[in-house]
Each structure stands twice: as C-alpha cells, then as structure tokens.
Design an enzyme around this catalytic site. Sequence first.
Site, PDB file in Angstrom:
ATOM      1  N   GLU A   1      -5.755  -2.782  -2.901  1.00 32.46           N
ATOM      2  CA  GLU A   1      -4.793  -1.783  -2.433  1.00 32.46           C
ATOM      3  C   GLU A   1      -4.809  -1.767  -0.909  1.00 32.46           C
ATOM      4  OE1 GLU A   1      -2.570   0.153  -3.780  1.00 32.46           O
ATOM      5  OE2 GLU A   1      -3.040   0.177  -5.925  1.00 32.46           O
TER       6      GLU A   1
ATOM      7  N   HIS B   1       2.125  -6.921  -6.880  1.00 36.20           N
ATOM      8  CA  HIS B   1       2.336  -6.066  -8.050  1.00 36.20           C
ATOM      9  C   HIS B   1       3.783  -6.171  -8.535  1.00 36.20           C
ATOM     10  CE1 HIS B   1       1.298  -1.907  -9.980  1.00 36.20           C
ATOM     11  NE2 HIS B   1       1.359  -2.867 -10.867  1.00 36.20           N
TER      12      HIS B   1
ATOM     13  N   ASP C   1       5.825  -3.012  -4.947  1.00 31.61           N
ATOM     14  CA  ASP C   1       4.821  -3.199  -3.905  1.00 31.61           C
ATOM     15  C   ASP C   1       4.149  -4.561  -4.058  1.00 31.61           C
ATOM     16  OD1 ASP C   1       3.580  -1.998  -6.329  1.00 31.61           O
ATOM     17  OD2 ASP C   1       1.725  -2.127  -5.184  1.00 31.61           O
TER      18      ASP C   1
END
Length: 355
Positions: free
Chosen positions: A224, A262, A272
């Site tokens: 992330e 993703h 994203d």
Amino acid sequence: MFSSKALFRMALLMAVLYSCGTSQPARRNVLSPGAPGSVDNRSGKHPSQTVFTKPNQITKRQQEEERKKINTTVERREEPAAGSGDTALANASYKSPSYYKYITDSIQRTSAKASYYRSTESLFKQMAVVPNPQNPAVNAQWYTTVNFDARKPNFVILHHTAQTSAEQTLFTFSITRTGVSAHFVVGRDGLTYQMLNEYMRAWHAGKSRWGAITDMNSCSIGIEIDNNGEEPFSEPQVESLLKLLGYLKNKFGIPQANFIGHADIAPGRKDDPSKYFPWKRLADAGFGYWYDSTNLQQPPADFNALLALRVIGYDVSNPATAIKSFKLHFVQTDTTPVLSDYDKKILYNVYLNYM
Ligand SMILES: [Zn+2]
C-alpha cells in the site's frame, strides 16, 4: 489539578487499556473458509478453499464477542482525550497523522502484536498436522515426506491507500473491523513499514482475477502506497518502493511481468494505483512491463485486442472495464473504455512482452 471530568476520562482510558491488555486470546480458525479475507475480503467463502480444522475450535459467537470487544475499544478511543492529562493525544488534532499514530501505537502495544503472535502460532500448528483428520479423501496409512519448504509469493500487487496519511493506514490495518491488510505500507516521506511476514497471506486483493488465478491474496505480496489517488507520488516514496521491489524480486524470484496494480486484477471495481503512478519508471528498473515508445508498430490486420488483453492477464468478461484498467496502467492520460489506434499500438507492444 485535574477536574473531576478529566479524572473520569483518565479512569476510562486506563480501564480500556487494561481490559484490552488482559483480554482472552482471540482464537480464530485462520485457515477456515469464510474467515475474513479468505478469498475476497468482503465477499466471504470460496468453494475451492481447503478446509482445515483447528484443534481448539471456538464458537462463532465467541469470535464475534471478541471482535466486538476490540472494536468497541477502538471506537471509544476515537474521542480526542483533551484534558485527560495525556498531552500527546490532547495536542493531536482529530484524525491528524499524530492522532492516528497515538491510537495505533496504543493498539499495537495492547492488542495487535499479541493477536499477531496468536494467529501465527495457530497457523503453524494447523499446517503441521498431516494427514488432516477432516480429509475424507485420505484413507491410507500416513507417510510423511521430508522434502518441502514454505509456499512463496509470486506476484506483487501495488495499491494507493486513498487515505490521508500512512498513520491512518497503519491504524486501518491494526483493527479487525476493517478486514483489510497489506504486507507493506510506504509513506510519502519514504518510510517503509512492514506489517506482515511475506509468507503470510494479507487481505488486500479482494475479488480479483489475473489470467486463471482467482485468489490473488494467496500468491501475492500487497504493498500500500500512501497517496490519496489525486496527487503525484513523492520522490522519496518512489525510491523506497523501488528498493522494496528489488528486495522482493531477489528474495522470491518474482518475474518482471508479475508486478501489477490492483486495478489490473479487479477491473471495474478498483482504480488504484492512480494515473499518477510511475509505471514506466518501475518497468525501466525491471518491475512490470512498459511499451517501447520508440518502436510502436502497427498491429497485424487480424490483431484481436481482447485476446491480447486476456493473454496479458486481464479479466475480459467485461471488455469495457478491462480496457479501462489497461489504459489506467499503460496510457494514463485517457481512461475511456475505447481503444484508439494509438492505444492498440501500445497494447500490441505490451502484449509482445507476454508472448
Ligand atoms: Zn487497492
């Protein structure tokens, strides 16, 4: 001097911290189907999920009570404790990075780390049991092999957090009610946090598909990247990310093609990392592919764009969303669900890397 209100708040905070630190272990059957994130972190069971049974099975009700207890604790702490005498929290504005840092540090100290060790211990115990007594297909004597090791990740899935700070994301992944996680979080300042051992399965991909793989969480590392989705990625952040990708590629022998986003694996559902993500720079460093802009050729007359997308890995069950995901990654300036002649040249060039 503390006011009586302040004393009450202090007592409440201490009670919350004490109850959290001394709560009974949350025993979850982490290998069971239907555990949060087993395949889709929100959509529940997957029929092909292997069934394991934990030695000390606890009831669903007990699990739910444990979950509620932790979540209630978190909710209570979401009130800023101004006047409690705790200056760190009192000085932090509500939901600022320092606010999230204070809350998350507290959760980590009092419950998250203990929960992590309980879960890993439970996993190790379950994986060590062969043959599984619940496996009706095994009907012969038990022979063990002596030649094995752990399964390894073979993909890296990149995300932007769509949150406002790395601290907020660390908080999000420290509590159970969100049901999401990633192995790594990379901050705007270039700080790289690891939250989960790489051999463990994080819950970052959700319902997704790449090629014939429908459980991306099981075969990937989730990263992330702290970014709200509407801003460029910072230089220290990209440098730290490249360093992390190099480490993962070397450690696990991850192929260049298997560094993807993703949005690539969840067309129509995820977008994203955003159009600002420097995919070309990653590809130049050996992570994922990019097209050769100096050698864009006209595809052959019989070129089938959808088939090419499928060969690359995209789920083309909805052609429009597959095209949008492809363009978000490789075109970036335009994400309409239509392939122009120029887009087709890019697609053909990318596709040749996968042949
Ligand atoms: Zn994502």
